[in-house]
Write an enzyme that holds these catalytic residues in place. Structure first.
Site, PDB file in Angstrom:
ATOM      1  N   GLU A 378       0.806  -1.225   0.000  1.00  0.00           N
ATOM      2  CA  GLU A 378       0.000   0.000   0.000  1.00  0.00           C
ATOM      3  C   GLU A 378       0.842   1.281   0.000  1.00  0.00           C
ATOM      4  OE1 GLU A 378      -2.736  -0.428   3.242  1.00  0.00           O
ATOM      5  OE2 GLU A 378      -3.651  -2.236   2.402  1.00  0.00           O
ATOM      6  N   ASN A 429       1.889  -4.624  -3.399  1.00  0.00           N
ATOM      7  CA  ASN A 429       0.487  -4.920  -3.131  1.00  0.00           C
ATOM      8  C   ASN A 429      -0.269  -3.629  -2.839  1.00  0.00           C
ATOM      9  OD1 ASN A 429      -1.543  -6.992  -2.733  1.00  0.00           O
ATOM     10  ND2 ASN A 429      -1.475  -6.519  -0.545  1.00  0.00           N
ATOM     11  N   HIS A 465     -10.597  -5.345  -2.262  1.00  0.00           N
ATOM     12  CA  HIS A 465     -11.531  -5.180  -1.149  1.00  0.00           C
ATOM     13  C   HIS A 465     -12.713  -4.359  -1.654  1.00  0.00           C
ATOM     14  CE1 HIS A 465      -8.897  -6.845   1.882  1.00  0.00           C
ATOM     15  NE2 HIS A 465      -7.927  -6.004   1.562  1.00  0.00           N
ATOM     16  N   GLU A 496      -6.409 -10.085  -1.992  1.00  0.00           N
ATOM     17  CA  GLU A 496      -7.087  -9.989  -0.697  1.00  0.00           C
ATOM     18  C   GLU A 496      -8.595  -9.800  -0.858  1.00  0.00           C
ATOM     19  OE1 GLU A 496      -5.396  -7.012   1.848  1.00  0.00           O
ATOM     20  OE2 GLU A 496      -3.330  -7.485   1.288  1.00  0.00           O
ATOM     21  N   ASP A 498     -12.464  -9.546  -0.683  1.00  0.00           N
ATOM     22  CA  ASP A 498     -13.661  -9.798   0.108  1.00  0.00           C
ATOM     23  C   ASP A 498     -14.738  -8.817  -0.333  1.00  0.00           C
ATOM     24  OD1 ASP A 498     -12.607  -7.502   1.261  1.00  0.00           O
ATOM     25  OD2 ASP A 498     -12.127  -8.447   3.160  1.00  0.00           O
TER      26      ASP A 498
END
Length: 580
Positions: A378, A429, A465, A496, A498
């Site tokens: 990030e 990432n 996300h 990642e 979700d």
């Protein structure tokens, strides 16, 4: 004896005897209903964080592990426990005996903690469950603390005058709803028991507080015994087998048939991995790659300057190897999940030295054991000004690394990781780069600059996300970004994913299924996309739970629900593989 209007309740008696005194027998006080079980010798304590074993003696060192908030505030204690060692199951009363040395005389506190239920570590947050903590403080008092599972702090805390140091014998008996506390055979008093061991299980944790003296050496555990009382049954339970049965009807079986190297993965937490058999079975059978959710973050394995502890991280790697899974290690350099001392370095050179030493030590420890690293996590800014003021979209205000070195910290981090683990694939990432806009544009330009400077970056992780409806991106937009990276010779992965569902959202689970399957389908169709991972797989331990209340309210974000039942998202992921 009539309890509660004639209803018999189980009595649990716990006696903790901490002793090194000459002449002490080390026996708990009870009715002598059974033989002692030695919990220290011939049992595995090698994975207990903060300890070292020699000649059947455990040396407990101060870790001072803490979990900070995303804004770097706070510091919730995160003491370790022995997940891979013995724990107890009792049908009634029992005694635990422990012998300690070097307590109360070197400026720090010494603790034994008994967990009725193991805590849950969410993404940078710890949910405490019932437990009892007893120890000797630096000023010689005996302290008992009790957690009831309703808050992250102890519900009950009581100090007893003791004058204890060096050699101490503590006894805590839980009978009915009362703990009885003794020291060296002297009765100190009582503490209310809210039912810490109501489920009949006991897990062990050992802690040493550094106190004001950061050089404190800690204390030693020389004996740990357990005994059933009054004819009750007590069993010593070893850690479960890590190897899980495989299935031909699973995500990983589908991934193996893609026709090229491709992995399906998830983030895993070590606590439920060792304590929840259904979680463990699904994790080992459904996925070919895992990402440690927290165990590799600096505040977990590098809590103090020069102090590294790889116990929990090694445990996750052991599980992966036992089940033929790759490890995508997360993360080496981030502006979050840092121990406070990493933000207190004196000057840019010290910051640089801290970063490089951390990378060298951590990546070197896992050399050859992990397949991939999130080297930098990030780096892009959330502040629109960062995209116009010459920072090129990079996060500057919260990152000690950028503040000290500018963009060069990314180059240095990748080069250091490559030196330490030359065969691992190295990723950057980031979140929000699935969408069109200045965040993606700046990230793409950054990757181009890194490639031009010869930085050994292999790939980019798209976190995916989808916290709000606005985060949901057309798969074709995501595809175009994956293809843009392919032109630079860079791999991509969904890292990642979700998709939280709102309670008022119609057909929410169908939307969740469509979103996940759509991103997986793109990955399967684009040759430079190497894996698809979700951030956890069950809502039972999902990090999108509402942690503003206690206990947290579980979210609806992942392919399995809180009861570990598959949702439509799981079925759609299987279908996406079949279609490919």
């Amino acid at each position: 004896m009539d309890l509660g209007g004639g209803m018999w309740q189980r009595l649990i008696a716990v006696v903790l005897v901490m002793t090194v005194a000459a002449g002490c027998t080390g026996q708990g006080e009870g009715s002598g209903g059974g033989n002692d079980e030695d919990l220290l010798r011939n049992h595995d304590w090698t994975q207990m964080p903060g300890t070292s074993a020699r000649d059947d003696i455990l040396r407990v060192s101060a870790l001072d592990r803490r979990i900070v908030e995303q804004d770097s505030s706070g510091g919730q204690p995160n003491p370790p426990l022995n997940l891979a060692g013995p724990h107890l199951r009792s049908d009634g009363d029992f005694t635990v005996t422990a012998r300690m040395s070097g307590v109360g005389d070197d400026g720090g506190d010494s603790w034994l903690r008994l967990y009725g239920r193991v805590p849950v570590i969410y993404d940078e947050w710890r949910q405490e469950r019932p437990s009892l903590r007893v120890g000797v403080t630096a000023d010689g008092q005996v302290k008992v603390q009790i957690w009831d599972g309703k808050s992250d702090g102890p519900a009950i805390s009581k100090d007893f005058d003791c004058g204890c140091s060096g050699t101490v014998t503590l006894a805590v008996s839980s009978i009915g709803d009362t703990f009885h506390v003794k020291a060296d055979g002297r009765r100190l008093g009582t503490v209310h028991d809210p039912g810490v061991f109501a489920e009949g299980t006991v897990w062990f944790g050992l802690e040493a507080d550094a106190g004001e003296d950061e050089r404190r050496e800690g204390w030693s555990l020389t004996q740990l015994l357990a005994r059933a009382e009054s004819g009750d049954s007590l069993r010593v339970i070893e850690a479960p087998q890590l190897r899980q049965e495989q299935s031909d009807d699973s995500l990983r079986a589908r991934a193996a048939d893609v026709g090229r190297p491709f992995d399906v993965g998830t983030a895993l937490a070590e606590n439920p991995l060792l304590t929840d058999s259904r979680y463990r079975a699904l994790a080992g059978s459904q996925f070919s790659m895992l990402t440690p959710e927290n165990a590799f973050k600096p505040q977990f394995l590098h809590p103090r300057p020069g102090v590294y502890d790889f116990g929990d991280a090694d445990l996750v790697v052991r599980f992966a190897r036992a089940n033929g899974m790759k490890v995508h290690a997360h993360t080496l350099v981030w502006h979050e999940a840092l121990p406070n001392w990493m933000r207190e370095n004196d000057g840019p050179q010290e910051v640089r030295r801290t970063m490089l030493q951390h990378i060298t030590m951590v990546a070197g420890h896992f050399k050859g054991k992990v397949a991939e690293w999130d080297v930098v996590n990030e780096p892009m800014s959330d502040d629109e000004k960062s995209y116009t003021n010459g920072d090129l979209g990079l996060r500057s205000d919260q990152s000690p690394w950028f503040e000290a070195m500018g963009e060069e910290y990314i180059d240095e981090a990748f080069r250091a990781a490559h030196r330490a683990d030359p065969k691992a694939r190295l990723f950057l990432n980031e979140y929000g780069i699935e969408e069109e806009g200045e965040r993606w544009d700046a990230l793409y330009d950054l990757v181009k600059r890194l490639k031009k400077r010869g930085v050994p970056i292999d790939g980019v992780g798209f976190q995916n996300h989808e916290y709000t409806a606005g985060d949901r991106t057309d798969p074709e937009t995501f595809r175009s970004h994956v293809q843009d990276l392919a032109e630079l010779g860079v791999q991509a992965r969904v890292s990642e994913m979700d998709v939280p569902i709102r309670e008022d959202e119609e057909d929410g689970r169908q939307t969740q299924a469509d979103e996940m399957a759509g991103k997986l389908r793109v990955c399967l169709e684009e040759p430079n996309c190497t894996s698809f991972s979700t951030w956890g797989f069950t809502d039972r331990y999902g990090s999108t739970a509402d942690t503003k209340i206690y206990p947290p309210r579980m979210a609806d974000s992942l392919p399995w629900d809180a009861a570990l039942r598959p949702k439509p998202a799981y079925e759609r992921l299987l279908e996406a593989f079949d279609e490919a």
